[in-house]
Design an enzyme around this catalytic site. Structure first.
Site, PDB file in Angstrom:
ATOM      1  N   ARG A   9       8.501  -2.964  -4.400  1.00 40.48           N
ATOM      2  CA  ARG A   9       8.279  -2.713  -2.980  1.00 40.48           C
ATOM      3  C   ARG A   9       9.370  -3.276  -2.057  1.00 40.48           C
ATOM      4  O   ARG A   9       9.110  -4.152  -1.225  1.00 40.48           O
ATOM      5  CB  ARG A   9       6.888  -3.213  -2.569  1.00 40.48           C
ATOM      6  CG  ARG A   9       5.811  -2.571  -3.412  1.00 40.48           C
ATOM      7  CD  ARG A   9       4.433  -2.896  -2.946  1.00 40.48           C
ATOM      8  NE  ARG A   9       4.078  -2.230  -1.718  1.00 40.48           N
ATOM      9  CZ  ARG A   9       2.921  -2.396  -1.094  1.00 40.48           C
ATOM     10  NH1 ARG A   9       2.026  -3.204  -1.600  1.00 40.48           N
ATOM     11  NH2 ARG A   9       2.651  -1.766   0.019  1.00 40.48           N
ATOM     12  N   ASP A  50      -3.526   5.199  -2.966  1.00 35.40           N
ATOM     13  CA  ASP A  50      -4.576   4.192  -2.744  1.00 35.40           C
ATOM     14  C   ASP A  50      -5.944   4.626  -3.283  1.00 35.40           C
ATOM     15  O   ASP A  50      -6.910   3.864  -3.215  1.00 35.40           O
ATOM     16  CB  ASP A  50      -4.684   3.854  -1.243  1.00 35.40           C
ATOM     17  CG  ASP A  50      -3.472   3.097  -0.739  1.00 35.40           C
ATOM     18  OD1 ASP A  50      -2.693   2.592  -1.572  1.00 35.40           O
ATOM     19  OD2 ASP A  50      -3.292   3.012   0.492  1.00 35.40           O
ATOM     20  N   ARG A  78      -9.637  -8.394   1.174  1.00 34.81           N
ATOM     21  CA  ARG A  78      -8.468  -8.099   2.012  1.00 34.81           C
ATOM     22  C   ARG A  78      -8.614  -6.739   2.675  1.00 34.81           C
ATOM     23  O   ARG A  78      -8.086  -6.528   3.776  1.00 34.81           O
ATOM     24  CB  ARG A  78      -7.193  -8.069   1.155  1.00 34.81           C
ATOM     25  CG  ARG A  78      -6.634  -9.429   0.792  1.00 34.81           C
ATOM     26  CD  ARG A  78      -5.269  -9.272   0.149  1.00 34.81           C
ATOM     27  NE  ARG A  78      -4.533  -8.224   0.847  1.00 34.81           N
ATOM     28  CZ  ARG A  78      -3.800  -7.287   0.257  1.00 34.81           C
ATOM     29  NH1 ARG A  78      -3.671  -7.256  -1.037  1.00 34.81           N
ATOM     30  NH2 ARG A  78      -3.179  -6.374   0.966  1.00 34.81           N
ATOM     31  N   LYS A  82      -8.036  -0.163   7.646  1.00 33.15           N
ATOM     32  CA  LYS A  82      -7.111  -1.304   7.499  1.00 33.15           C
ATOM     33  C   LYS A  82      -5.687  -0.897   7.857  1.00 33.15           C
ATOM     34  O   LYS A  82      -5.029  -1.555   8.655  1.00 33.15           O
ATOM     35  CB  LYS A  82      -7.144  -1.822   6.061  1.00 33.15           C
ATOM     36  CG  LYS A  82      -6.038  -2.804   5.751  1.00 33.15           C
ATOM     37  CD  LYS A  82      -6.103  -3.341   4.341  1.00 33.15           C
ATOM     38  CE  LYS A  82      -5.391  -2.498   3.305  1.00 33.15           C
ATOM     39  NZ  LYS A  82      -3.922  -2.654   3.256  1.00 33.15           N
ATOM     40  N   ASN A  83      -5.234   0.199   7.254  1.00 37.67           N
ATOM     41  CA  ASN A  83      -3.813   0.533   7.400  1.00 37.67           C
ATOM     42  C   ASN A  83      -3.479   1.159   8.752  1.00 37.67           C
ATOM     43  O   ASN A  83      -2.310   1.440   9.041  1.00 37.67           O
ATOM     44  CB  ASN A  83      -3.353   1.420   6.238  1.00 37.67           C
ATOM     45  CG  ASN A  83      -3.249   0.615   4.959  1.00 37.67           C
ATOM     46  OD1 ASN A  83      -3.281  -0.625   4.992  1.00 37.67           O
ATOM     47  ND2 ASN A  83      -3.146   1.292   3.823  1.00 37.67           N
ATOM     48  N   ARG A 112       1.795  -8.292   2.561  1.00 38.17           N
ATOM     49  CA  ARG A 112       3.090  -7.651   2.710  1.00 38.17           C
ATOM     50  C   ARG A 112       3.251  -6.931   4.048  1.00 38.17           C
ATOM     51  O   ARG A 112       4.362  -6.738   4.531  1.00 38.17           O
ATOM     52  CB  ARG A 112       3.282  -6.613   1.604  1.00 38.17           C
ATOM     53  CG  ARG A 112       3.453  -7.170   0.221  1.00 38.17           C
ATOM     54  CD  ARG A 112       3.721  -6.009  -0.685  1.00 38.17           C
ATOM     55  NE  ARG A 112       4.602  -5.077   0.010  1.00 38.17           N
ATOM     56  CZ  ARG A 112       5.919  -5.106  -0.058  1.00 38.17           C
ATOM     57  NH1 ARG A 112       6.515  -5.965  -0.799  1.00 38.17           N
ATOM     58  NH2 ARG A 112       6.638  -4.236   0.632  1.00 38.17           N
ATOM     59  N   CYS A 163       4.891  -7.259  -5.577  1.00 34.31           N
ATOM     60  CA  CYS A 163       3.467  -7.541  -5.702  1.00 34.31           C
ATOM     61  C   CYS A 163       2.962  -6.833  -6.957  1.00 34.31           C
ATOM     62  O   CYS A 163       3.748  -6.226  -7.686  1.00 34.31           O
ATOM     63  CB  CYS A 163       2.697  -7.101  -4.466  1.00 34.31           C
ATOM     64  SG  CYS A 163       2.619  -5.335  -4.294  1.00 34.31           S
TER      65      CYS A 163
END
Ligand code: EPU
Length: 424
Positions: free
Chosen positions: A122, A310, A402, A22-23, A93, A117
């Site tokens: 953040r 994470d 997500r 994802k990132n 975000r 969030c």
């Protein structure tokens, strides 16, 4: 809104293909804004955040197609609106990743402020200070960042006060098209930053020092997309989550396409708990062999190559099941213990003092209704529910969708008793 019903304790068996990261996918997709030409991607994970990113690009004028089953995406970045609106950024975000590419390519960007969030405030002040130093004019009004460059941006020396992943990614995207040399000091070392940097280099960018704390970029006039499709590498956090699942359920599992070289700190932490890893060659096959009795651990989250924030929520579940006292210190985000209150409802024995969680184990976890609060917290609740005796219902699992490609389907294939229901 969907919910998951999990009946545990689960005993799992089999192989799992780790999906695309994802990132890494998100900054690579936003980087399409740097081009006029069409870009092709492969191994793009099927996630809500990818869907949101593509819709956000479409709202700017881009055309896209997404073959979800095959993980292929095509983007034609015909930008009319240099705007990332609140409607999209409030969902994700990472919409802040539009800032760098829009400013670099069009000299203007209007991007909604992401806001706080569930894991912390953040802020994005480091992103804004960096582009200002390159010569952009930045104002924040009515919840929007407005950045403009009246003349070409000029490379300079940028020192990030703290390591920021998306801040480094935004700055990379600006600096590759700025005039002259940019030096990023205290750059993020995360593999996702390296992967974005390598992609930019494949397009003609001149970058040195990726993966070190000092990155040097010599601006070029234009980037050209690579001829071959851009491949999104496997997700190290998904792979880590599977290790947490194997450990919590005491089920040996085989991970395929595991990004082994990016996961030293995760392998080290779990090895200390007594988990054994059989890593075969360079093809990313990892056999995870959990012990019957887990050892406690003292661990703190750190920027890469440290233990990832994470993975903090997931490892906490494992430590609830370990014999003895463990501590987990969260150093990246100030509010990333929302999952603790939920875990306590299953019977976990955890105390929080500031940014340290102290865990007494082993706890006998028993199923209960729970609520997901953010992406990794949702993953941790799934790990806990698989280990717990009885039925657990996890509400609001859109957070999970997500960032994890069909986690429930993958788990069902391994033998978990897991059901997705529509919850009013
Ligand atoms: N920070 C500031 N000002 C800034 C930027 C960051 O004070 O301008 C602070 C943050 O508040 C935080 C710390 O610096 O305390 C580090 O934040 P960072 O900027 O590195 O986080 P990010 O870039 O917003 C990315 C990942 C996160 C991951 C963090 C840390 C993406 C899209 N997101 O966030 O991933 O937790 O780096 O590794 O890459 C997730 O996938 O669940 C997730 C939250």
């Amino acid at each position: 809104m969907d919910a998951l019903i999990i009946r545990g304790p689960a005993k799992l068996e089999g192989k799992i293909e780790v999906s695309g990261s994802k990132n890494t996918a998100l900054p690579l997709l936003f980087a399409s804004l740097l081009f006029d030409e069409e870009l092709h991607y492969e191994n793009v994970p099927r996630l809500w955040d990818v869907e949101t990113t593509l819709k956000l690009l479409e709202s700017m004028g881009a055309e896209y197609s997404w073959h979800k089953e095959e993980g292929r995406v095509r983007i034609l970045p015909k930008v009319r609106e240099r705007l990332a609106s609140y409607d999209w950024v409030k969902k994700m975000r990472a919409g802040i990743l539009a800032l760098g590419p829009l400013l670099a390519k069009y000299g203007e960007a209007r991007v909604s402020l992401p806001g706080g969030c569930a894991i912390g405030a953040r802020p994005v002040n480091f992103h804004l200070d960096a582009i200002k130093k390159l010569g952009a004019t930045v104002s924040v009004e009515n919840g929007y960042i407005h950045a403009t460059a009246a003349k070409p941006l000029q490379g300079t020396r940028i020192v990030f006060p703290e390591v920021t992943v998306t801040g480094t990614e935004n700055l990379l995207c600006v600096a590759v098209l700025a005039q002259g040399k940019t030096q990023i000091i205290n750059a993020a070392l995360e593999p996702e930053v390296i992967q974005l940097g390598r992609f930019l280099m494949d397009c003609g960018a001149r970058i040195q020092g990726l993966g070190t704390a000092t990155i040097e970029i010599e601006g070029v006039a234009k980037l050209t997309p690579p001829k071959l499709p851009i491949r999104v590498p496997a997700d190290r956090i998904e792979a880590g989550t599977w290790i947490a699942i194997a450990t919590a359920t005491r089920s040996p599992l085989e991970l395929l396409s595991c990004p082994v070289t990016d996961m030293d700190s995760v392998f080290a932490a779990y090895s200390e708990m007594g988990v054994r890893f059989e890593i075969s060659g360079q093809d990313g096959t990892v056999y995870v062999v959990p012990p019957e009795k887990l050892k406690p651990l003292d661990i703190e989250t750190q920027p890469y190559p440290g233990f990832p924030t994470d993975m903090q929520a997931q490892v906490l579940v494992n430590l609830c099941l370990a014999s003895g006292t463990s501590t987990v210190k969260e150093t990246i985000f100030e509010n990333r213990f929302m999952h603790v209150a939920e875990l306590k409802r299953l019977g976990a024995n955890i105390r929080i003092h500031g940014n340290v969680a102290t865990v007494e184990g082993p706890a006998l976890l028993r199923g209960a209704p729970m609520m997901a609060t953010d992406l990794r917290a949702s993953a941790c609740l799934v790990v806990a529910a698989l280990a717990a005796v009885g039925e657990t219902k996890i509400s609001r699992i859109y957070h999970l969708d997500r960032g994890y490609q069909r986690l429930d389907e993958k788990l069902r294939k391994l033998g978990a008793d897991i059901e997705r229901i529509s919850d009013a």
